[in-house]
Design a protein around this motif. Sequence first.
Motif, PDB file in Angstrom:
ATOM      1  N   ASN A  21      39.728  -6.807  42.182  1.00  0.00           N
ATOM      2  CA  ASN A  21      41.005  -7.220  41.389  1.00  0.00           C
ATOM      3  C   ASN A  21      40.878  -7.494  40.176  1.00  0.00           C
ATOM      4  OD1 ASN A  21      42.630  -6.521  43.373  1.00  0.00           O
ATOM      5  ND2 ASN A  21      42.901  -8.640  44.308  1.00  0.00           N
ATOM      6  N   PRO A  22      39.920  -8.712  39.488  1.00  0.00           N
ATOM      7  CA  PRO A  22      40.014  -8.980  37.961  1.00  0.00           C
ATOM      8  C   PRO A  22      39.559  -7.714  37.358  1.00  0.00           C
ATOM      9  CG  PRO A  22      38.481 -10.167  39.384  1.00  0.00           C
ATOM     10  CD  PRO A  22      39.005  -9.413  40.290  1.00  0.00           C
ATOM     11  N   MET A  23      38.480  -6.833  37.568  1.00  0.00           N
ATOM     12  CA  MET A  23      38.007  -6.006  36.944  1.00  0.00           C
ATOM     13  C   MET A  23      38.881  -4.620  36.885  1.00  0.00           C
ATOM     14  SD  MET A  23      35.317  -6.799  35.624  1.00  0.00           S
ATOM     15  CE  MET A  23      33.403  -7.327  35.728  1.00  0.00           C
ATOM     16  N   SER A  24      39.737  -4.610  38.008  1.00  0.00           N
ATOM     17  CA  SER A  24      40.717  -3.514  38.032  1.00  0.00           C
ATOM     18  C   SER A  24      41.795  -3.809  36.787  1.00  0.00           C
ATOM     19  CB  SER A  24      41.226  -3.337  39.543  1.00  0.00           C
ATOM     20  OG  SER A  24      40.094  -2.757  40.334  1.00  0.00           O
ATOM     21  N   MET A  25      42.069  -5.042  37.020  1.00  0.00           N
ATOM     22  CA  MET A  25      43.286  -5.436  35.915  1.00  0.00           C
ATOM     23  C   MET A  25      42.843  -5.301  34.571  1.00  0.00           C
ATOM     24  SD  MET A  25      45.261  -9.298  35.508  1.00  0.00           S
ATOM     25  CE  MET A  25      46.575  -9.467  34.455  1.00  0.00           C
ATOM     26  N   LEU A  26      41.562  -5.724  34.441  1.00  0.00           N
ATOM     27  CA  LEU A  26      41.121  -5.220  32.867  1.00  0.00           C
ATOM     28  C   LEU A  26      40.842  -3.919  32.629  1.00  0.00           C
ATOM     29  CD1 LEU A  26      38.010  -7.837  32.807  1.00  0.00           C
ATOM     30  CD2 LEU A  26      39.805  -7.873  31.374  1.00  0.00           C
ATOM     31  N   ALA A  50      43.351  -1.759  29.740  1.00  0.00           N
ATOM     32  CA  ALA A  50      42.590  -1.027  28.585  1.00  0.00           C
ATOM     33  C   ALA A  50      42.777   0.554  28.811  1.00  0.00           C
ATOM     34  CB  ALA A  50      41.008  -1.448  28.816  1.00  0.00           C
ATOM     35  N   GLY A  51      43.703   0.995  29.674  1.00  0.00           N
ATOM     36  CA  GLY A  51      44.138   2.337  29.777  1.00  0.00           C
ATOM     37  C   GLY A  51      43.425   3.081  30.542  1.00  0.00           C
ATOM     38  N   GLY A  52      42.616   2.594  31.667  1.00  0.00           N
ATOM     39  CA  GLY A  52      41.559   3.332  32.749  1.00  0.00           C
ATOM     40  C   GLY A  52      42.270   3.131  33.865  1.00  0.00           C
ATOM     41  N   LEU A  53      41.656   3.599  34.960  1.00  0.00           N
ATOM     42  CA  LEU A  53      42.369   3.640  36.263  1.00  0.00           C
ATOM     43  C   LEU A  53      41.044   2.982  37.037  1.00  0.00           C
ATOM     44  CD1 LEU A  53      43.494   7.376  36.941  1.00  0.00           C
ATOM     45  CD2 LEU A  53      44.794   5.130  36.442  1.00  0.00           C
ATOM     46  N   GLU A  75      38.216  10.820  34.040  1.00  0.00           N
ATOM     47  CA  GLU A  75      37.035  11.195  35.186  1.00  0.00           C
ATOM     48  C   GLU A  75      37.434  10.670  36.563  1.00  0.00           C
ATOM     49  OE1 GLU A  75      33.839  13.210  35.935  1.00  0.00           O
ATOM     50  OE2 GLU A  75      34.610  13.031  33.836  1.00  0.00           O
ATOM     51  N   VAL A  76      38.040   9.350  36.465  1.00  0.00           N
ATOM     52  CA  VAL A  76      38.511   8.925  37.880  1.00  0.00           C
ATOM     53  C   VAL A  76      39.628   9.792  38.582  1.00  0.00           C
ATOM     54  CG1 VAL A  76      39.714   6.960  38.985  1.00  0.00           C
ATOM     55  CG2 VAL A  76      38.257   6.573  37.077  1.00  0.00           C
ATOM     56  N   ASN A  77      40.346  10.364  37.944  1.00  0.00           N
ATOM     57  CA  ASN A  77      41.062  11.333  38.614  1.00  0.00           C
ATOM     58  C   ASN A  77      40.562  12.678  38.845  1.00  0.00           C
ATOM     59  OD1 ASN A  77      43.744  10.387  38.500  1.00  0.00           O
ATOM     60  ND2 ASN A  77      44.027  10.862  36.420  1.00  0.00           N
ATOM     61  N   THR A  78      39.553  12.825  38.241  1.00  0.00           N
ATOM     62  CA  THR A  78      38.511  14.001  38.894  1.00  0.00           C
ATOM     63  C   THR A  78      37.876  13.666  40.207  1.00  0.00           C
ATOM     64  OG1 THR A  78      38.125  14.801  36.528  1.00  0.00           O
ATOM     65  CG2 THR A  78      36.623  15.633  38.159  1.00  0.00           C
ATOM     66  N   ALA A  79      37.380  12.355  40.199  1.00  0.00           N
ATOM     67  CA  ALA A  79      36.577  12.257  41.351  1.00  0.00           C
ATOM     68  C   ALA A  79      37.611  11.953  42.423  1.00  0.00           C
ATOM     69  CB  ALA A  79      35.937  10.649  40.897  1.00  0.00           C
ATOM     70  N   LEU A  80      38.748  11.215  42.285  1.00  0.00           N
ATOM     71  CA  LEU A  80      39.661  11.186  43.373  1.00  0.00           C
ATOM     72  C   LEU A  80      40.277  12.571  43.782  1.00  0.00           C
ATOM     73  CD1 LEU A  80      41.899   8.407  42.101  1.00  0.00           C
ATOM     74  CD2 LEU A  80      40.209   8.134  43.733  1.00  0.00           C
TER      75      LEU A  80
END
Length: 321
Positions: free
Chosen positions: A271-276, A280-283, A312-317
Amino acid sequence: MQTVQHILEQNQISAPLTETINTVLTASKDIALLLQKGAMGDILGCAGQENVQGETQKKLDVISNDMLKDALKACSHVAGIASEEEDLPVAANADGQFLVIYDPLDGSSNIDINVTVGTIFSILPSNGGDTAQEATYLQKGRNQLAAGYVLYGPSTLLVMTTGQGVDIFTLDPDTKEFVLTEAQSQITPTTKEFAINMSNQRFWAKPIQTYVADMLQGEEGPLGKRYNMRWVAAMVAEVHRIINRGGIFMYPWDNREPNKPGKLRLMYEGNPMSMLVEQAGGLASNGEIAILDIEPELIHQRVPVILGSKEEVNTALSYNK
């Protein structure tokens, strides 16, 4: 010179939340000093006991956990505390407004070889719940009021969000203040770097195996570009690299222990890393939904993690479809 205090005031963060954040940071400065002493401070090696996850604790795991716990219990705004190193949550002050959840020393296997480690923290509203009960802490990541990490490396850095973007601060060794060194950091949407523990490859689900195999084919493969792999074995270091120059970090589900959906803990790391990352514009995803949208069921719940550069996360998903 803009310090953390200046930024929190500028962002109109309430005095109680500001004091709670500063309590975490004061303890983190003391942890940084201990780390600098290394073997001279008798902090290296194992503590001779296991934590609730069955992992062997390092001496500094125990020391840093106690430092944070004692400091937070003394802060009147903290109603309750949950630590990766504690079996159960710890009630603090009955009139407190916040719950503080933390991993006191992420990457502690790196301590003895003087490689990057860090403290991860998450702050949630207490909502007047019974802070001796686990259920009070089981809130979605979207409820976080603040999240961040202190990275202990060549310099000590604070990377933090209060829901208004991600700022990076450096600890000034002369003034002992965290000074703003990068405002509103953004993760590049594309990348050619990935971080994953390749030793687990044979245990991954087929979609992740295929995705990583395609990355390894480089320009000749279906993804059409040459990737570099990075692996520090500390989530704070992996996420910090991604925030600074992009990338994708994965600790996916594997079939070694099917009842444990991942190695990382939802409340203390996910959770904390995902919020960061989102700020910062990532997923950040567990492979199916955004990590911040997961309804937690246990305080030490584990979660698969795929996070980093948005494209890149969207590609992985897409390999799950």
